[in-house]
Each structure stands twice: as C-alpha cells, then as structure tokens.
Design a protein around this motif. Structure first.
Motif, mmCIF file in Angstrom:
data_model
loop_
_atom_site.group_PDB
_atom_site.id
_atom_site.type_symbol
_atom_site.label_atom_id
_atom_site.label_comp_id
_atom_site.label_asym_id
_atom_site.label_seq_id
_atom_site.Cartn_x
_atom_site.Cartn_y
_atom_site.Cartn_z
ATOM 1 N N PRO A 110 -68.000 24.855 26.622
ATOM 2 C CA PRO A 110 -68.932 23.633 26.944
ATOM 3 C C PRO A 110 -69.672 23.037 25.864
ATOM 4 C CG PRO A 110 -69.237 25.106 28.807
ATOM 5 C CD PRO A 110 -68.394 25.932 27.737
ATOM 6 N N GLN A 111 -69.650 21.746 25.504
ATOM 7 C CA GLN A 111 -70.285 21.180 24.427
ATOM 8 C C GLN A 111 -71.865 20.699 24.869
ATOM 9 O OE1 GLN A 111 -67.916 18.657 22.150
ATOM 10 N NE2 GLN A 111 -66.380 19.942 21.774
ATOM 11 N N ALA A 112 -72.959 21.417 24.539
ATOM 12 C CA ALA A 112 -73.974 21.036 25.009
ATOM 13 C C ALA A 112 -74.953 20.847 23.726
ATOM 14 C CB ALA A 112 -74.563 22.160 26.029
ATOM 15 N N ALA A 113 -74.626 19.818 22.992
ATOM 16 C CA ALA A 113 -75.425 19.512 21.852
ATOM 17 C C ALA A 113 -76.670 19.172 22.076
ATOM 18 C CB ALA A 113 -74.703 18.436 21.082
ATOM 19 N N THR A 114 -77.673 19.666 21.241
ATOM 20 C CA THR A 114 -78.883 19.385 21.507
ATOM 21 C C THR A 114 -79.855 18.416 20.360
ATOM 22 O OG1 THR A 114 -79.475 21.711 20.331
ATOM 23 C CG2 THR A 114 -79.591 21.578 22.815
ATOM 24 N N GLY A 115 -78.950 18.562 19.121
ATOM 25 C CA GLY A 115 -79.570 17.877 18.157
ATOM 26 C C GLY A 115 -78.927 16.472 17.906
ATOM 27 N N PHE A 116 -79.434 15.769 16.997
ATOM 28 C CA PHE A 116 -78.913 14.295 16.690
ATOM 29 C C PHE A 116 -77.724 14.557 16.229
ATOM 30 C CE2 PHE A 116 -78.062 10.990 13.824
ATOM 31 C CZ PHE A 116 -77.952 9.816 14.501
ATOM 32 N N LYS A 117 -77.319 15.373 15.300
ATOM 33 C CA LYS A 117 -76.137 15.379 14.478
ATOM 34 C C LYS A 117 -75.103 16.099 15.673
ATOM 35 C CE LYS A 117 -76.741 15.065 9.780
ATOM 36 N NZ LYS A 117 -78.078 14.575 9.599
ATOM 37 N N GLY A 118 -75.492 16.954 16.464
ATOM 38 C CA GLY A 118 -74.524 17.525 17.429
ATOM 39 C C GLY A 118 -74.222 16.419 18.417
ATOM 40 N N ARG A 119 -74.821 15.617 18.984
ATOM 41 C CA ARG A 119 -74.645 14.660 19.796
ATOM 42 C C ARG A 119 -73.700 13.547 19.236
ATOM 43 N NH1 ARG A 119 -80.049 15.466 20.947
ATOM 44 N NH2 ARG A 119 -80.676 13.225 20.035
ATOM 45 N N THR A 120 -74.103 13.282 17.995
ATOM 46 C CA THR A 120 -73.126 12.225 17.043
ATOM 47 C C THR A 120 -71.687 12.860 17.035
ATOM 48 O OG1 THR A 120 -74.968 11.399 15.862
ATOM 49 C CG2 THR A 120 -72.974 11.043 14.958
ATOM 50 N N ARG A 121 -71.543 14.119 16.694
ATOM 51 C CA ARG A 121 -70.115 14.841 16.452
ATOM 52 C C ARG A 121 -69.607 14.631 18.104
ATOM 53 N NH1 ARG A 121 -68.113 15.517 11.433
ATOM 54 N NH2 ARG A 121 -66.517 16.527 12.820
ATOM 55 N N VAL A 122 -70.303 14.985 18.738
ATOM 56 C CA VAL A 122 -69.669 14.983 20.194
ATOM 57 C C VAL A 122 -69.080 13.502 20.406
ATOM 58 C CG1 VAL A 122 -70.081 14.928 22.752
ATOM 59 C CG2 VAL A 122 -70.827 16.831 21.363
ATOM 60 N N GLN A 123 -69.707 12.468 20.384
ATOM 61 C CA GLN A 123 -69.566 11.114 20.537
ATOM 62 C C GLN A 123 -68.273 10.601 19.820
ATOM 63 O OE1 GLN A 123 -73.270 9.289 19.735
ATOM 64 N NE2 GLN A 123 -74.204 9.942 21.656
ATOM 65 N N LEU A 124 -68.307 11.082 18.558
ATOM 66 C CA LEU A 124 -67.183 10.700 17.456
ATOM 67 C C LEU A 124 -65.899 11.401 18.181
ATOM 68 C CD1 LEU A 124 -68.986 11.142 14.234
ATOM 69 C CD2 LEU A 124 -68.255 9.063 15.261
ATOM 70 N N GLU A 125 -65.945 12.621 18.419
ATOM 71 C CA GLU A 125 -64.677 13.328 18.922
ATOM 72 C C GLU A 125 -64.083 12.429 20.369
ATOM 73 O OE1 GLU A 125 -65.032 17.509 19.036
ATOM 74 O OE2 GLU A 125 -65.800 17.457 17.090
ATOM 75 N N GLN A 126 -65.086 12.311 21.117
ATOM 76 C CA GLN A 126 -64.848 11.625 22.422
ATOM 77 C C GLN A 126 -64.213 10.196 21.936
ATOM 78 O OE1 GLN A 126 -68.670 11.355 24.455
ATOM 79 N NE2 GLN A 126 -68.239 13.518 25.558
ATOM 80 N N ARG A 127 -64.785 9.501 20.963
ATOM 81 C CA ARG A 127 -64.264 8.248 20.675
ATOM 82 C C ARG A 127 -62.819 8.468 20.064
ATOM 83 N NH1 ARG A 127 -61.714 4.314 20.496
ATOM 84 N NH2 ARG A 127 -61.825 2.741 19.237
ATOM 85 N N LEU A 128 -62.531 9.412 19.364
ATOM 86 C CA LEU A 128 -61.240 9.751 18.813
ATOM 87 C C LEU A 128 -60.416 10.130 20.101
ATOM 88 C CD1 LEU A 128 -59.412 10.124 16.474
ATOM 89 C CD2 LEU A 128 -60.072 12.404 16.253
ATOM 90 N N GLN A 129 -60.716 10.734 20.869
ATOM 91 C CA GLN A 129 -59.756 11.178 21.944
ATOM 92 C C GLN A 129 -59.301 9.836 22.668
ATOM 93 O OE1 GLN A 129 -61.476 14.026 24.854
ATOM 94 N NE2 GLN A 129 -59.481 14.321 25.851
#
Length: 346
Positions: free
Chosen positions: A140-159
């Motif tokens: 599970p991806q549970a990003a807590t920082g700004f950069k982590g949340r950004t990376r999650v969003q970028l990968e979701q956009r790519l998918q």
C-alpha cells in the motif's frame, strides 16, 4: 547550436528508444546502456544544449528539441517503440508542484503519438514514513510528504493514460541513485570530505536502505524494454540494487582512503552526522534544503525493494559488486583516477 542533416528513419531499426532528458544522470546512463545493447537511441536535450558538451556515442543521435514541443519531438522520433522519462525538475516543492505534472504530460503526449511504451524511474517516496521493511509492487502506498504524494499522483496519471490503448507504461522503482557523476547524496554530503579523511552520514549507521548504481539500473531499463511485450498495459517493477548499511559504505570508503593516503593518523575515517536541524533552519531561506529535510525519515527507516517480479521477467538483475561500484562512482566524481596508487599495487 547543434545541427543535423537528418535524423535516422527509426522504422529502419526494430529497436529504437527516445530518451527524454538524455543529459541528466539517469538519462545519460540510459543513453549509453541502450546504445551498448545495440538500440538506436534518440537522445532529447534542451534546444540550448551545445554540441561540444554532448558526448559522441555510436548509435546515438542528439535531438535538441524542447520536450514541450510534442509535435516536433514526435515527428523526429517516428518509429521509436520505447520512451524513457528521465526528466527531473529542481529538488524543491515549488519546482515539483509546477513542473513535474507538465513534464509527465509532455512525456505521455509524445508516447501516445508514437504509440510506444513509456518507462518511468520510480522511487520509494510513495510508501511514506510508516512503510514496511520489505516493499513489493502491491505494498500500500501511504505517502506522507509532499514529494511522496506527488509521485503517487504522477504514477496514477500515467496508469490512467494507458487505458485508452494508445500507449503502454512501466514504472521501474529503485532506491537512492549513485554513480555516473554529480548530484547524489554521495558527492553532495556523504563523501565530499573523503579526501580529508571524513564522511558525513545522514542517519543511523546500522539502518539498511536500497541504493541503485546507475549503470546497473540503466541496463535493467534495457532488459525490461526488451521484454515489454510480456507486460500488461501498465506495470510496476522493483529494482533491488544494493541493500546496504552505512557500515558497508564505510568499509569500502576506508579501503579506498587507505590506498589514497587519506586516512587520519588514528587509522580510521572520521564519521560525522548530517546536521538535520541546521538543514531545516537553512530551508527557511533555501527551498532545496527544506525539501531534503523532509526526507530524513528514509535514513531512519529500514527498507528494501523486493525484485521477485523483475527477476521473473528478466532473470538476475544487472549487479556490479558493491565495492567496485563505489570505486567507480568516486572515479566518475573525479576523486579517484582509474589506476590504483602505486602503494596499493605493491
């Protein structure tokens, strides 16, 4: 200004890759690795890039085209089957907020026009401060920082971009980069004072974390690209790299320092701790320091990347022995020559 008579007609070669950001550390490592594997490489750089600064590599054509100019980029890269997204904004929250989504959209746009596979280097930011010790693709991806949340969003956009069938994508997740030049924790903090007999470590000495030696990671990109037809439209794979503690780094650094005559009179390297509080204070006026300070948890949290799925696809990872990789990384930084000192050869 770089001039070209014409770019090669990519469809003449069944293995052609477009590298976006080919002058960056990963981009250049990927450019070399794909070329060495016999691929035709179209290496995108900024239009302002100077030809004198671009290495002549057989099989590589440098493309001075703005990544946002999708039409021109796609026209010159017609026939490329793989696109590597090696573009990176500056390491500040502001740059990531403003530039990272734009760069991703540009990469998606050109990949769609080429009907190709987009390859993205991922990192462990996605998993957050409570990440477990073993990170798998389905963790599970549970990003807590700004950069982590950004990376999650970028990968979701790519998918999401793969769902219309115009492109495919694969995320290859890895730990901290080292090797092939400047811009990593090694030269910015850890080993910058090694010739003076000192290293600076950002966390506890006994916490093991993953490190990606860039030539190995770049060769892995090639191997995955060669097997891309076996993957789903969107895939994520984990690159294990070197799972090591500060003690293992210290062992390698000590051997090199002894050869070079860098050891203090006491016979051991001095080990300092990164001043995180000072970094946080400096971050009030220097955004890069603030962004780095947010990553402190990565040095205190033991973790590794499980590469079971990657090995099922390509076999064993490309893997340079750790001591050899550390030595070559220091050579790349200009701290060592390629030859051992005479005393070490005696």
């Amino acid at each position: 200004m770089i001039t070209h008579t014409r770019f090669p007609h990519c469809t003449d070669n069944p293995s052609t890759v477009l590298i976006l950001g080919a002058r960056g550390r990963l981009g250049l490592a990927a450019t070399r690795a794909f070329a060495q594997a016999g691929w035709q490489v179209l290496a995108q750089v900024r239009p302002s890039a100077q030809s004198a600064a671009l290495p002549a590599i057989p099989g590589v054509w440098w493309m001075p085209v703005a990544v946002e100019d999708t039409a021109a980029l796609a026209a010159q890269a017609q026939g490329a089957q793989v696109v590597v997204h090696a573009l990176n904004p500056a390491y500040t929250h502001k740059a990531w907020r403003e530039q990272a989504p734009v760069l991703m959209e540009a990469a998606i746009a050109v990949t769609r026009q080429l009907r190709a596979t987009l390859m993205l280097p991922g990192n462990v930011y996605n998993f957050g401060e409570a990440m477990p010790p073993v990170l798998r693709e389905d963790t599970p991806q549970a990003a807590t920082g700004f950069k982590g949340r950004t990376r999650v969003q970028l990968e979701q956009r790519l998918q999401a971009a793969t769902r219309q069938g115009e492109m495919r994508a694969v995320v290859l997740r890895a730990g901290d980069f080292f090797g092939t030049g400047t811009g990593s924790w090694i030269d910015q903090a850890i080993a910058k004072d090694l010739p003076r007999g000192r290293i600076t470590w950002p966390g506890p000495l006994d916490v093991a974390t993953p490190w990606a030696y860039l030539p190995d990671l770049a060769r892995t990109f090639v191997r995955v690209a060669q097997e891309r037809d076996r993957l789903a439209a969107f895939e994520c794979l984990h690159f294990a790299g070197h799972h090591v503690t500060a003690q293992q780094w210290l062992h390698s650094f000590t051997a090199i320092a002894a050869e070079q005559g860098w050891l203090p009179d006491a016979g051991a390297l001095r080990v300092g701790q990164l001043p995180w509080l000072l970094l946080r204070v400096m971050g009030l006026v220097a955004p890069t320091f603030a962004a780095l300070a947010d990553m402190r948890y990565l040095w205190r949290t033991p973790h590794r990347l499980d590469n079971t799925r990657l090995r099922a696809l390509i076999g064993d990872e490309p893997h340079t022995p750790f001591d050899q990789a550390v030595r070559q990384a220091l050579v790349d930084l200009g701290l060592l020559s390629t030859r051992l000192p005479r005393a070490a050869l005696a």
